[in-house]
Design a protein around this motif. Structure first.
Motif, PDB file in Angstrom:
ATOM      1  N   ASP A  72       0.844  -1.191   0.000  1.00 51.83           N
ATOM      2  CA  ASP A  72       0.000   0.000   0.000  1.00 51.83           C
ATOM      3  C   ASP A  72       0.881   1.242   0.000  1.00 51.83           C
ATOM      4  O   ASP A  72       1.776   1.381   0.839  1.00 51.83           O
ATOM      5  CB  ASP A  72      -0.908  -0.012   1.236  1.00 51.83           C
ATOM      6  N   LEU A  73       0.641   2.137  -0.938  1.00 56.07           N
ATOM      7  CA  LEU A  73       1.502   3.311  -1.101  1.00 56.07           C
ATOM      8  C   LEU A  73       1.499   4.199   0.137  1.00 56.07           C
ATOM      9  O   LEU A  73       2.531   4.732   0.543  1.00 56.07           O
ATOM     10  CB  LEU A  73       1.060   4.110  -2.326  1.00 56.07           C
ATOM     11  N   LYS A  74       0.339   4.357   0.750  1.00 55.31           N
ATOM     12  CA  LYS A  74       0.251   5.200   1.943  1.00 55.31           C
ATOM     13  C   LYS A  74       1.035   4.590   3.096  1.00 55.31           C
ATOM     14  O   LYS A  74       1.721   5.302   3.841  1.00 55.31           O
ATOM     15  CB  LYS A  74      -1.214   5.381   2.338  1.00 55.31           C
ATOM     16  N   GLU A  75       0.968   3.284   3.244  1.00 58.19           N
ATOM     17  CA  GLU A  75       1.710   2.616   4.311  1.00 58.19           C
ATOM     18  C   GLU A  75       3.215   2.703   4.083  1.00 58.19           C
ATOM     19  O   GLU A  75       3.990   2.860   5.037  1.00 58.19           O
ATOM     20  CB  GLU A  75       1.269   1.156   4.407  1.00 58.19           C
ATOM     21  N   VAL A  76       3.636   2.623   2.829  1.00 58.90           N
ATOM     22  CA  VAL A  76       5.063   2.744   2.520  1.00 58.90           C
ATOM     23  C   VAL A  76       5.555   4.141   2.866  1.00 58.90           C
ATOM     24  O   VAL A  76       6.642   4.313   3.445  1.00 58.90           O
ATOM     25  CB  VAL A  76       5.317   2.441   1.032  1.00 58.90           C
ATOM     26  N   ARG A  77       4.770   5.152   2.531  1.00 58.94           N
ATOM     27  CA  ARG A  77       5.164   6.521   2.867  1.00 58.94           C
ATOM     28  C   ARG A  77       5.238   6.721   4.371  1.00 58.94           C
ATOM     29  O   ARG A  77       6.140   7.386   4.884  1.00 58.94           O
ATOM     30  CB  ARG A  77       4.181   7.521   2.249  1.00 58.94           C
ATOM     31  N   GLU A  78       4.291   6.161   5.110  1.00 65.46           N
ATOM     32  CA  GLU A  78       4.318   6.263   6.567  1.00 65.46           C
ATOM     33  C   GLU A  78       5.534   5.551   7.141  1.00 65.46           C
ATOM     34  O   GLU A  78       6.121   6.002   8.132  1.00 65.46           O
ATOM     35  CB  GLU A  78       3.024   5.677   7.149  1.00 65.46           C
ATOM     36  N   GLU A  79       5.918   4.442   6.544  1.00 67.15           N
ATOM     37  CA  GLU A  79       7.107   3.717   6.997  1.00 67.15           C
ATOM     38  C   GLU A  79       8.366   4.552   6.771  1.00 67.15           C
ATOM     39  O   GLU A  79       9.278   4.571   7.619  1.00 67.15           O
ATOM     40  CB  GLU A  79       7.212   2.385   6.255  1.00 67.15           C
ATOM     41  N   LEU A  80       8.421   5.274   5.679  1.00 65.06           N
ATOM     42  CA  LEU A  80       9.572   6.136   5.399  1.00 65.06           C
ATOM     43  C   LEU A  80       9.710   7.236   6.449  1.00 65.06           C
ATOM     44  O   LEU A  80      10.824   7.601   6.839  1.00 65.06           O
ATOM     45  CB  LEU A  80       9.427   6.773   4.014  1.00 65.06           C
ATOM     46  N   SER A  81       8.579   7.757   6.915  1.00 68.18           N
ATOM     47  CA  SER A  81       8.616   8.847   7.894  1.00 68.18           C
ATOM     48  C   SER A  81       9.197   8.400   9.237  1.00 68.18           C
ATOM     49  O   SER A  81       9.659   9.234  10.018  1.00 68.18           O
ATOM     50  CB  SER A  81       7.207   9.416   8.105  1.00 68.18           C
ATOM     51  N   LYS A  82       9.194   7.105   9.512  1.00 67.97           N
ATOM     52  CA  LYS A  82       9.730   6.605  10.777  1.00 67.97           C
ATOM     53  C   LYS A  82      11.254   6.734  10.851  1.00 67.97           C
ATOM     54  O   LYS A  82      11.827   6.684  11.936  1.00 67.97           O
ATOM     55  CB  LYS A  82       9.336   5.139  10.982  1.00 67.97           C
ATOM     56  N   TYR A  83      11.884   6.869   9.703  1.00 65.30           N
ATOM     57  CA  TYR A  83      13.348   6.871   9.666  1.00 65.30           C
ATOM     58  C   TYR A  83      13.933   8.271   9.437  1.00 65.30           C
ATOM     59  O   TYR A  83      15.085   8.398   9.053  1.00 65.30           O
ATOM     60  CB  TYR A  83      13.832   5.917   8.570  1.00 65.30           C
ATOM     61  N   ARG A  84      13.135   9.293   9.693  1.00 68.69           N
ATOM     62  CA  ARG A  84      13.662  10.651   9.634  1.00 68.69           C
ATOM     63  C   ARG A  84      14.519  10.899  10.878  1.00 68.69           C
ATOM     64  O   ARG A  84      14.150  10.504  11.990  1.00 68.69           O
ATOM     65  CB  ARG A  84      12.537  11.677   9.562  1.00 68.69           C
ATOM     66  N   VAL A  85      15.644  11.556  10.693  1.00 62.01           N
ATOM     67  CA  VAL A  85      16.558  11.811  11.813  1.00 62.01           C
ATOM     68  C   VAL A  85      16.781  13.318  11.941  1.00 62.01           C
ATOM     69  O   VAL A  85      16.752  14.065  10.956  1.00 62.01           O
ATOM     70  CB  VAL A  85      17.909  11.093  11.598  1.00 62.01           C
ATOM     71  N   GLY A  86      16.982  13.750  13.183  1.00 63.22           N
ATOM     72  CA  GLY A  86      17.240  15.169  13.442  1.00 63.22           C
ATOM     73  C   GLY A  86      18.613  15.575  12.950  1.00 63.22           C
ATOM     74  O   GLY A  86      19.555  14.785  12.944  1.00 63.22           O
ATOM     75  N   ALA A  87      18.717  16.853  12.541  1.00 64.16           N
ATOM     76  CA  ALA A  87      19.995  17.356  12.021  1.00 64.16           C
ATOM     77  C   ALA A  87      20.180  18.793  12.470  1.00 64.16           C
ATOM     78  O   ALA A  87      19.216  19.553  12.572  1.00 64.16           O
ATOM     79  CB  ALA A  87      20.019  17.276  10.498  1.00 64.16           C
ATOM     80  N   PRO A  88      21.413  19.184  12.771  1.00 62.28           N
ATOM     81  CA  PRO A  88      21.683  20.572  13.171  1.00 62.28           C
ATOM     82  C   PRO A  88      21.561  21.521  11.988  1.00 62.28           C
ATOM     83  O   PRO A  88      21.566  21.096  10.825  1.00 62.28           O
ATOM     84  CB  PRO A  88      23.123  20.508  13.690  1.00 62.28           C
ATOM     85  N   ALA A  89      21.461  22.808  12.308  1.00 70.04           N
ATOM     86  CA  ALA A  89      21.397  23.835  11.267  1.00 70.04           C
ATOM     87  C   ALA A  89      22.816  24.219  10.870  1.00 70.04           C
ATOM     88  O   ALA A  89      23.498  24.929  11.607  1.00 70.04           O
ATOM     89  CB  ALA A  89      20.625  25.051  11.778  1.00 70.04           C
ATOM     90  N   ARG A  90      23.239  23.740   9.720  1.00 69.36           N
ATOM     91  CA  ARG A  90      24.590  24.043   9.256  1.00 69.36           C
ATOM     92  C   ARG A  90      24.604  25.327   8.431  1.00 69.36           C
ATOM     93  O   ARG A  90      23.609  25.660   7.765  1.00 69.36           O
ATOM     94  CB  ARG A  90      25.137  22.880   8.425  1.00 69.36           C
ATOM     95  N   VAL A  91      25.713  26.027   8.463  1.00 68.19           N
ATOM     96  CA  VAL A  91      25.860  27.302   7.758  1.00 68.19           C
ATOM     97  C   VAL A  91      25.694  27.078   6.251  1.00 68.19           C
ATOM     98  O   VAL A  91      26.294  26.162   5.679  1.00 68.19           O
ATOM     99  CB  VAL A  91      27.227  27.941   8.048  1.00 68.19           C
TER     100      VAL A  91
END
Length: 325
Positions: free
Chosen positions: A101-120
């Motif tokens: 299911d395309l919606k489920e795949v997109r939701e699965e992708l969102s689980k692997y987002r990681v925080g990142a600092p603000a680089r110049v």
């Protein structure tokens, strides 16, 4: 020289294997997600591959190599439906082939987002707002806040932000002062991962927002489109299945109006003419029959009300007669 030829041959073989893999995936999968992979590291990508393992396959590569493989596939198979996919290969993108299911795949992708600092120099993907509160920084750090026009005060030997302040707007480049301040506050305002840019399904291309539509949304949009088609058909007098019922009703109204205004008649018009000649028949047909204790349907309730008023007046006369001489 021999080493260079061997290296070139090895490189060509890798391209051929990649092309064969892409063609095989196209034959096997009918749904493809085009994803943006900016600022996604190799470790993060490996975790995403493991999370999607089963129904989905991620394929990354240079755009020119993917386009060449797709063009070759079209020439070999004559399958022109895959051609629109070539236009989507721009920027740092990859392909996710899936049977799920395309919606489920997109939701699965969102689980692997990681925080990142603000680089110049980085383009901010979102607005960055610093909330009010104690920063834990000593008073010597107030210069950073002053440069960014952030109102502060000293509270118990530390710098405290008084009001929330937006220091970076979406689409702006991160400056050195903003990056340094966010680093001192240990704030990672951005998050990165594979972002779905477009969806390719059975030759059709659409935005990922379509995946958020519910059945109610689809029904509402269908009804709105049907209303527009009906209105257009009625305005140009073009018969369609949507406009036909309205055309028949409007035609019946016109014929009925002619029958009422002239001596021409037909069975359905006779009843209307009778009502117009004697409106009381219409009242008798609409007003429910009065109960056995009440009067007739047209005047029973009114007569009962009159009787109550007469009885009240009679009682008042009797009370007044007690005080007459």
């Amino acid at each position: 020289m021999a080493v260079l030829k061997k290296a070139a041959k090895s490189k060509m073989e890798k391209k051929e294997r990649y092309s064969d893999k892409l063609k095989k995936l196209i034959d096997e999968y009918s749904k493809i997600l085009v994803v943006l992979a900016d600022n996604v590291g190799s470790n993060q990508l490996q975790q995403i591959r493991q999370g999607l393992r089963g129904d989905s396959v991620i394929l990354m590569g240079k755009n020119t190599l993917m386009k060449r493989a797709l063009k070759s596939y079209v020439q070999e198979t004559g399958n022109e439906t895959i051609r629109p996919l070539m236009d989507l290969l721009a920027g740092n993108v990859g392909l996710i082939f899936t049977k799920g299911d395309l919606k489920e795949v997109r939701e699965e992708l969102s689980k692997y987002r990681v925080g990142a600092p603000a680089r110049v120099g980085l383009i901010a993907p979102v607005d960055v707002v610093i909330p009010p509160g104690n920063t834990g920084l000593d008073p010597s750090q107030t210069s950073f806040f002053q440069i960014l026009n952030i109102p502060t005060k000293i509270n118990k030997g530390t710098v405290e932000i008084i009001t929330p302040v937006e220091i970076i707007k979406k689409g702006d480049k991160v400056g050195s002062s903003e990056a340094m301040l966010l680093a001192k506050l240990a704030v990672k305002p951005f998050s990165y991962g594979l972002v779905v840019e477009k969806v390719f399904e059975d030759g059709s291309v659409y935005d990922p927002q379509v995946l958020d539509l519910t059945e109610d949304d689809l029904a509402e949009k269908f009804a709105s489109g049907l209303a527009n088609v009906t209105a257009l058909a009625l305005s140009i007098s073009f018969p369609t299945l949507a406009a036909a019922p309205h055309m028949f009703i409007n035609g019946y109204k016109n014929v009925l109006a002619v029958a009422v205004a002239t001596d021409y008649t037909f069975p359905q018009a006779e009843e209307v003419k009778e009502f117009l000649k004697d409106p009381s028949k219409f009242i008798a047909a609409v007003v429910p029959v009065a109960s056995a204790t009440g009067g007739d349907a047209s005047g029973g309730a009114f007569k009962e009300e009159e009787k109550k008023e007469e009885d009240s007046e009679s009682d008042e006369d009797n009370m007044l007669s007690l005080f007459d001489d």
